[in-house]
Design a protein around this motif. Sequence first.
Motif, PDB file in Angstrom:
ATOM      1  N   GLU A  76     -12.420  13.219  -8.295  1.00  0.00           N
ATOM      2  CA  GLU A  76     -11.619  12.406  -7.379  1.00  0.00           C
ATOM      3  C   GLU A  76     -11.132  13.299  -6.242  1.00  0.00           C
ATOM      4  O   GLU A  76     -10.267  14.157  -6.445  1.00  0.00           O
ATOM      5  N   PRO A  77     -11.682  13.132  -5.035  1.00  0.00           N
ATOM      6  CA  PRO A  77     -11.385  14.066  -3.945  1.00  0.00           C
ATOM      7  C   PRO A  77      -9.918  14.110  -3.541  1.00  0.00           C
ATOM      8  O   PRO A  77      -9.449  15.123  -3.014  1.00  0.00           O
ATOM      9  N   LEU A  78      -9.161  13.033  -3.781  1.00  0.00           N
ATOM     10  CA  LEU A  78      -7.750  13.032  -3.386  1.00  0.00           C
ATOM     11  C   LEU A  78      -6.896  13.927  -4.288  1.00  0.00           C
ATOM     12  O   LEU A  78      -5.727  14.158  -3.984  1.00  0.00           O
ATOM     13  N   LEU A  79      -7.473  14.447  -5.369  1.00  0.00           N
ATOM     14  CA  LEU A  79      -6.784  15.424  -6.204  1.00  0.00           C
ATOM     15  C   LEU A  79      -6.881  16.837  -5.635  1.00  0.00           C
ATOM     16  O   LEU A  79      -6.184  17.737  -6.090  1.00  0.00           O
ATOM     17  N   ARG A  80      -7.743  17.017  -4.661  1.00  0.00           N
ATOM     18  CA  ARG A  80      -7.932  18.349  -4.074  1.00  0.00           C
ATOM     19  C   ARG A  80      -6.703  18.729  -3.245  1.00  0.00           C
ATOM     20  O   ARG A  80      -6.327  18.018  -2.313  1.00  0.00           O
ATOM     21  N   PRO A  81      -6.044  19.849  -3.560  1.00  0.00           N
ATOM     22  CA  PRO A  81      -4.922  20.297  -2.725  1.00  0.00           C
ATOM     23  C   PRO A  81      -5.384  20.514  -1.289  1.00  0.00           C
ATOM     24  O   PRO A  81      -6.459  21.074  -1.036  1.00  0.00           O
ATOM     25  N   GLY A  82      -4.588  20.049  -0.331  1.00  0.00           N
ATOM     26  CA  GLY A  82      -4.926  20.241   1.074  1.00  0.00           C
ATOM     27  C   GLY A  82      -6.045  19.363   1.581  1.00  0.00           C
ATOM     28  O   GLY A  82      -6.685  19.692   2.592  1.00  0.00           O
ATOM     29  N   VAL A  83      -6.292  18.234   0.930  1.00  0.00           N
ATOM     30  CA  VAL A  83      -7.433  17.404   1.308  1.00  0.00           C
ATOM     31  C   VAL A  83      -7.297  16.881   2.736  1.00  0.00           C
ATOM     32  O   VAL A  83      -8.298  16.778   3.471  1.00  0.00           O
ATOM     33  N   VAL A  84      -6.087  16.545   3.184  1.00  0.00           N
ATOM     34  CA  VAL A  84      -5.919  16.030   4.549  1.00  0.00           C
ATOM     35  C   VAL A  84      -6.266  17.113   5.570  1.00  0.00           C
ATOM     36  O   VAL A  84      -6.962  16.847   6.559  1.00  0.00           O
ATOM     37  N   THR A  96     -15.612   9.073  -0.739  1.00  0.00           N
ATOM     38  CA  THR A  96     -15.655   8.167  -1.877  1.00  0.00           C
ATOM     39  C   THR A  96     -14.471   8.484  -2.786  1.00  0.00           C
ATOM     40  O   THR A  96     -14.282   9.638  -3.170  1.00  0.00           O
ATOM     41  N   THR A  97     -13.673   7.467  -3.132  1.00  0.00           N
ATOM     42  CA  THR A  97     -12.462   7.674  -3.909  1.00  0.00           C
ATOM     43  C   THR A  97     -12.245   6.523  -4.881  1.00  0.00           C
ATOM     44  O   THR A  97     -12.785   5.425  -4.678  1.00  0.00           O
ATOM     45  N   ASN A  98     -11.442   6.763  -5.919  1.00  0.00           N
ATOM     46  CA  ASN A  98     -11.081   5.657  -6.810  1.00  0.00           C
ATOM     47  C   ASN A  98      -9.842   4.922  -6.314  1.00  0.00           C
ATOM     48  O   ASN A  98      -9.419   3.929  -6.913  1.00  0.00           O
ATOM     49  N   ALA A  99      -9.217   5.424  -5.234  1.00  0.00           N
ATOM     50  CA  ALA A  99      -8.111   4.763  -4.522  1.00  0.00           C
ATOM     51  C   ALA A  99      -6.783   4.793  -5.266  1.00  0.00           C
ATOM     52  O   ALA A  99      -5.799   4.238  -4.781  1.00  0.00           O
ATOM     53  N   PHE A 100      -6.718   5.441  -6.414  1.00  0.00           N
ATOM     54  CA  PHE A 100      -5.459   5.437  -7.160  1.00  0.00           C
ATOM     55  C   PHE A 100      -4.344   6.128  -6.376  1.00  0.00           C
ATOM     56  O   PHE A 100      -3.172   5.736  -6.455  1.00  0.00           O
ATOM     57  N   LEU A 101      -4.685   7.143  -5.607  1.00  0.00           N
ATOM     58  CA  LEU A 101      -3.704   7.876  -4.803  1.00  0.00           C
ATOM     59  C   LEU A 101      -3.802   7.520  -3.321  1.00  0.00           C
ATOM     60  O   LEU A 101      -3.128   8.152  -2.494  1.00  0.00           O
ATOM     61  N   LEU A 102      -4.590   6.529  -2.997  1.00  0.00           N
ATOM     62  CA  LEU A 102      -4.922   6.285  -1.594  1.00  0.00           C
ATOM     63  C   LEU A 102      -3.779   5.690  -0.786  1.00  0.00           C
ATOM     64  O   LEU A 102      -3.631   5.996   0.404  1.00  0.00           O
ATOM     65  N   GLY A 123      -8.913  12.055  10.988  1.00  0.00           N
ATOM     66  CA  GLY A 123     -10.272  11.867  11.486  1.00  0.00           C
ATOM     67  C   GLY A 123     -11.225  11.181  10.539  1.00  0.00           C
ATOM     68  O   GLY A 123     -12.396  10.968  10.887  1.00  0.00           O
ATOM     69  N   LEU A 124     -10.773  10.826   9.336  1.00  0.00           N
ATOM     70  CA  LEU A 124     -11.627  10.079   8.412  1.00  0.00           C
ATOM     71  C   LEU A 124     -11.681   8.621   8.867  1.00  0.00           C
ATOM     72  O   LEU A 124     -10.644   8.015   9.142  1.00  0.00           O
ATOM     73  N   ARG A 125     -12.870   8.072   8.969  1.00  0.00           N
ATOM     74  CA  ARG A 125     -13.005   6.710   9.479  1.00  0.00           C
ATOM     75  C   ARG A 125     -13.657   5.743   8.489  1.00  0.00           C
ATOM     76  O   ARG A 125     -13.454   4.539   8.578  1.00  0.00           O
ATOM     77  N   ARG A 126     -14.489   6.280   7.595  1.00  0.00           N
ATOM     78  CA  ARG A 126     -15.182   5.408   6.647  1.00  0.00           C
ATOM     79  C   ARG A 126     -14.794   5.805   5.233  1.00  0.00           C
ATOM     80  O   ARG A 126     -14.614   6.990   4.941  1.00  0.00           O
ATOM     81  N   ILE A 127     -14.684   4.812   4.363  1.00  0.00           N
ATOM     82  CA  ILE A 127     -14.263   5.106   3.000  1.00  0.00           C
ATOM     83  C   ILE A 127     -14.952   4.157   2.028  1.00  0.00           C
ATOM     84  O   ILE A 127     -15.174   2.982   2.338  1.00  0.00           O
ATOM     85  N   ASN A 128     -15.359   4.692   0.897  1.00  0.00           N
ATOM     86  CA  ASN A 128     -15.927   3.914  -0.196  1.00  0.00           C
ATOM     87  C   ASN A 128     -14.959   3.990  -1.374  1.00  0.00           C
ATOM     88  O   ASN A 128     -14.518   5.077  -1.729  1.00  0.00           O
TER      89      ASN A 128
END
Length: 328
Positions: free
Chosen positions: A65-73, A91-97, A108-113
């Motif tokens: 899950e990429p949103l678990l990565r520290p400093g992802v933004v 691509t994310t499971n959206a739990f932290l979205l 700068g992220l524009r597309r999301i799955n």
Amino acid sequence: MNQVDYLRISLIDRCNFQCQYCMPEGSELEYVRRQDILSQDELLTLLREVFIPNGFTRFRLTGGEPLLRPGVVELVRAIAALPQTQDLSMTTNAFLLAGLAQDLHDAGLRRINISLDSLEPETFDRIVGNRGRSRWQQVWQGIQVAHHVGFDPLKLNVVVIPGVNDHEVPNLAALSIEREWHVRFIEFMPIGNAGLFQDKGWVASETLRQQIRDRWGLVEATVCGNGPADVFKIPGAKGTLGFISQMSECFCDRCNRMRLSADGWLRPCLLNEIGQLDLKTALRSGIPLSEIRLQVHQLLSAKPEINYKQRESGTVGAYARTMSQIGG
């Protein structure tokens, strides 16, 4: 053979879900040690000095899950700022979205799955492993916030598992009628879940298309993206329906991607480990970037042959590595 210009980058192998089709319950996973994951500086060096010079201009951030990565933004901002970046998605499971969507969009992220395998909370929790509490509502909130922020296209990924969520295909398809959402149905694959796959099997995309066709009709359509989906829409719908048919319809000849795992392994094929390169070790060992760049170029040149060997086998083997370990 399509030009290979699309890199799927796994930021982390850990996940806060344990989906049946990715990490079956009871599986013992050995996560990569934090010090063995590519740092932000290492990843950006590889992008600037190795991948972009080899023609890569489109990048997707995955996990785990990429949103678990520290400093992802901050990482999203850095990749989006590279002059050669033509497309950046996640691509994310959206739990932290819900709490990160606006910052990611601003970076700068524009597309999301987003993975959404069920509209029924109980079924959803059974698929993802609720670990003592329901996950569905928080994921649904993440989807709503992403829509409000303005991600376009916003795609919803559905792995169709017979006897689990296949009865929901019409209801999931209906999400595309009134919203500019793009629902993608993915055939179940035996990667890290051999027992479940043998028990459940898979449903061919054409079977799903016929269900939808019988109810509403179906016409061909298009949507922005880099993947292998065959895209249709319900007549008059605002969104689209995609079908990823890796089991029933081989699309190796259309493959335009490579995968970089969180610990730096570059793999030319999801289902084939021929030719994989350990870029992390090469980078940390001081091998000149020019030599690493050449190794990647040579692997790119060999990719059509690797795809051919996979196509000729005619089967998809059951893999011990899970999708979270491969990088999706």
